[in-house]
Write an enzyme that holds these catalytic residues in place. Sequence first.
Site, short mmCIF file in Angstrom:
data_model
loop_
_atom_site.label_atom_id
_atom_site.label_comp_id
_atom_site.label_asym_id
_atom_site.label_seq_id
_atom_site.Cartn_x
_atom_site.Cartn_y
_atom_site.Cartn_z
N SER A 193 -10.16 -2.87 0.57
CA SER A 193 -11.32 -2.31 1.26
C SER A 193 -12.61 -2.96 0.76
O SER A 193 -12.66 -3.58 -0.31
CB SER A 193 -11.38 -0.80 1.02
OG SER A 193 -11.71 -0.52 -0.34
N GLU A 237 -2.20 -15.21 1.46
CA GLU A 237 -2.60 -14.49 2.67
C GLU A 237 -3.95 -14.96 3.17
O GLU A 237 -4.22 -14.95 4.38
CB GLU A 237 -2.64 -12.99 2.38
CG GLU A 237 -3.00 -12.13 3.58
CD GLU A 237 -3.00 -10.65 3.25
OE1 GLU A 237 -2.84 -9.85 4.19
OE2 GLU A 237 -3.14 -10.28 2.08
N SER A 256 0.82 -1.22 0.00
CA SER A 256 0.00 0.00 0.00
C SER A 256 0.85 1.26 0.00
O SER A 256 1.94 1.31 0.58
CB SER A 256 -0.93 0.02 1.22
OG SER A 256 -1.89 -1.01 1.13
#
Length: 389
Positions: free
Chosen positions: A368, A245, A129
């Site tokens: 998100s 992940e 990010s």
Amino acid sequence: MSSVEEFRAEIRGWLAAHLTGEFAGLRGRGGPGREHEVFAERLAWERHMATEGWTCVGWPEEYGGRGASLEQQVAFHEEYALADAPARVNHIGEQLLGPTLVAFGTAEQRARFLPPIVAAEELWCQGYSEPDAGSDLANVRTRAERDDTGAWVVTGQKTWTSLAHASQWCFVVARTEPGSSRHHGLSYLLVPLDQPGVEIRPITQLTGTSEFNEVFFDGARTRADHIVGAPGEGWRVAMATLGFERGVSTLGQQVGFRRELEAVIALAKHNGAANDPLIRDRLARAWTGLETIRCNALRMLDGAASGAPGPEASIGKIFWATWHRELGELAMDVSGAAGMLAAGEPYDLDDRQRLYLFSRSDTIYAGSNEIQRDIIAERVLGLPKESRP
């Protein structure tokens, strides 16, 4: 007794025998919003696990793992959580980078980087990010260029970098092809953090703790061969890491969720909040939601094992993140007015307050909710792409 049951009994017995003595006080310590807790002691525990062969259990034996099957890995993570063992400090190296190197790394990279991960001697963080490239990862602006010696020189900024302050290495997605855009021209670099040109600044969270960081690269360097995959193939490698992940460790995560829900239910019974029919309804919805999360996670893992993951792989993250955030809101409503007061100075939070505050991040990090909905709409349902400038 099946091999899975034997494996489950083995790890359960080992945890019972070893979470004693100097490690007895680590039960329940660490985790989201609490990564600052007894970090050195948890690292010592992780290294003790390594000496006993209990790190990287799902890795192939040739790379230091146990070659555990998918079902055995699920059993390991569930038993670890059920024992209330301390939160792992080497999760990013073990669950994200390690499998990525097994799948995409060179023999030299595996020989250099996998053994220190198995031994918990080197810790890793994830450089994805950026201020303008969070969930929209393809907007990465951090750049890397080759110098006269062939080394990569990295310049840019990463943010929300979990545990960067405690890590020795960072895997960085950087733009290596000038003039490229979106997911083209990106590369996946392994960058040492203890060097000139790297600055790490903690980000203070709502909980008052700082496990996220900003990481600034100003001419930081890494070797020419510390690139995973070919130059320009970073997007493919980065997406594979995201797939790892969301693997088997999520089953252990759900054991923690169940413990949090049970604590909220117990408080509701104790303070009379359960007499409110609306609270009872929300508690029942939380319970059924958690069962749905587990069912979906098992379907996702079953699909991954068969090589054909279905839509459950896309909906899993948005479902659990939203559920966990709503559990935090429910915990505060069950707490009532008392939940608005810190337990002590300067900012001593109880478990329910910490759950409420930190779970706000669940629907933001690792994609998100808004981005997840776009992925589901466009890639799973096949709806027309959202218009973009």
